[in-house]
Design a protein around this motif. Structure first.
Motif, PDB file in Angstrom:
ATOM      1  N   MET A  60     -23.732  -5.976   1.345  1.00 29.99           N
ATOM      2  CA  MET A  60     -23.372  -6.336   2.713  1.00 29.99           C
ATOM      3  C   MET A  60     -21.866  -6.526   2.823  1.00 29.99           C
ATOM      4  O   MET A  60     -21.135  -6.499   1.825  1.00 29.99           O
ATOM      5  N   ARG A  61     -21.418  -6.728   4.049  1.00 32.47           N
ATOM      6  CA  ARG A  61     -20.027  -7.084   4.297  1.00 32.47           C
ATOM      7  C   ARG A  61     -19.961  -7.901   5.576  1.00 32.47           C
ATOM      8  O   ARG A  61     -20.273  -7.416   6.657  1.00 32.47           O
ATOM      9  N   HIS A  62     -19.603  -9.157   5.436  1.00 30.14           N
ATOM     10  CA  HIS A  62     -19.531 -10.116   6.537  1.00 30.14           C
ATOM     11  C   HIS A  62     -20.853 -10.159   7.333  1.00 30.14           C
ATOM     12  O   HIS A  62     -20.857 -10.011   8.561  1.00 30.14           O
ATOM     13  N   ASP A 104      -8.486  -4.658  -4.796  1.00 30.59           N
ATOM     14  CA  ASP A 104      -7.226  -4.740  -5.528  1.00 30.59           C
ATOM     15  C   ASP A 104      -6.009  -4.877  -4.620  1.00 30.59           C
ATOM     16  O   ASP A 104      -4.887  -4.996  -5.102  1.00 30.59           O
ATOM     17  N   THR A 105      -6.243  -4.918  -3.314  1.00 34.09           N
ATOM     18  CA  THR A 105      -5.159  -5.204  -2.371  1.00 34.09           C
ATOM     19  C   THR A 105      -4.973  -6.705  -2.161  1.00 34.09           C
ATOM     20  O   THR A 105      -3.982  -7.136  -1.564  1.00 34.09           O
ATOM     21  N   GLY A 122      -9.060  -0.654  -2.150  1.00 35.34           N
ATOM     22  CA  GLY A 122      -8.781  -1.408  -0.937  1.00 35.34           C
ATOM     23  C   GLY A 122      -9.743  -1.217   0.202  1.00 35.34           C
ATOM     24  O   GLY A 122      -9.807  -2.051   1.102  1.00 35.34           O
ATOM     25  N   ASP A 123     -10.530  -0.138   0.191  1.00 36.77           N
ATOM     26  CA  ASP A 123     -11.411   0.158   1.321  1.00 36.77           C
ATOM     27  C   ASP A 123     -12.776   0.576   0.796  1.00 36.77           C
ATOM     28  O   ASP A 123     -12.939   1.669   0.246  1.00 36.77           O
ATOM     29  N   ALA A 147     -15.689  -0.667  -9.480  1.00 38.57           N
ATOM     30  CA  ALA A 147     -16.113   0.267  -8.436  1.00 38.57           C
ATOM     31  C   ALA A 147     -14.875   0.930  -7.844  1.00 38.57           C
ATOM     32  O   ALA A 147     -13.746   0.542  -8.122  1.00 38.57           O
ATOM     33  N   GLY A 148     -15.109   1.940  -7.025  1.00 35.80           N
ATOM     34  CA  GLY A 148     -14.004   2.583  -6.323  1.00 35.80           C
ATOM     35  C   GLY A 148     -13.509   3.845  -6.989  1.00 35.80           C
ATOM     36  O   GLY A 148     -12.882   3.795  -8.050  1.00 35.80           O
ATOM     37  N   GLY A 149     -13.826   4.988  -6.409  1.00 39.76           N
ATOM     38  CA  GLY A 149     -13.271   6.249  -6.874  1.00 39.76           C
ATOM     39  C   GLY A 149     -13.839   6.769  -8.179  1.00 39.76           C
ATOM     40  O   GLY A 149     -13.249   7.665  -8.795  1.00 39.76           O
TER      41      GLY A 149
END
Length: 202
Positions: A60-62, A104-105, A122-123, A147-149
């Protein structure tokens, strides 16, 4: 935390069965706004396929508190993943493991971090690669899920560079946005397992 491989954003039985057949340890079901989101009734069907072979992760997110409670009641996930600040207002039962998301941002020190976390670019969900150097520093002190990429092409190098407790992929195993590819899932899991075995044998 046992080293594990999570395949995220699955929405149909066929792809779940592919992931399980090749040894995925966790399946992420997305309940955030995304092309990979799944309705709760459909998720309930997939859970019966996933368990007990792998852990079910609610992503989830928020989330609104009422929706989070609905998912927990109806889907009965083992792990709840969302941004770290969301957990302050979520009444999670003690049996549900928290997987807080850090990007990481963000600015933080390792001392600020919980024992287990997911670290990504970051996204979320865009395939943006996380900062592996920063991830590696965190992984020395925490159970870090990277995670990420990630994809079959780079996950071996990522695991050797970061030494994470687990890895998480979504867009990296898609034939096009939101649609998973069986061959990519198989190749990703095989590459990740090989890397984890390399680390274990050192």
């Amino acid at each position: 935390m046992k080293e594990f491989i999570k395949i995220c954003g699955l929405r149909d039985t066929d792809m779940v069965e592919v992931a399980l057949a090749h040894g995925a340890d966790a399946i992420g079901l997305v309940f955030a706004r995304s092309v990979r989101s799944i309705p709760v009734p459909d998720a309930r069907v997939l859970v019966d396929v996933i368990r007990p072979a792998a852990k079910v992760v609610a992503v989830m997110r928020h989330p609104a508190q009422q929706f989070a409670v609905e998912v927990l009641d109806r889907v009965q996930t083992a792990i709840f993943q969302t941004d770290v600040e969301d957990f302050a207002n979520l009444p999670l039962p003690g049996s549900v493991q928290r997987l807080p998301v850090y990007r990481d941002t963000a600015q933080f020190t390792i001392e600020d971090l919980p024992r287990t976390l997911l670290f990504e670019g970051g996204d979320s969900g865009t395939g943006e690669t996380a900062d592996w150097d920063r991830a590696a520093e965190i992984a020395k002190a925490r159970n870090l899920v990277l995670a990420g990429g990630l994809s079959a092409e780079n996950v071996h190098d990522a695991i050797l560079a970061v030494r994470p407790a687990g890895i998480d992929v979504s867009s990296g195993v898609e034939v096009h946005r939101g649609h998973k590819d069986a061959g990519a899932i198989r190749a990703f899991i095989e590459a990740a397992r090989t890397a984890f075995e390399t680390i274990s044998s050192e």
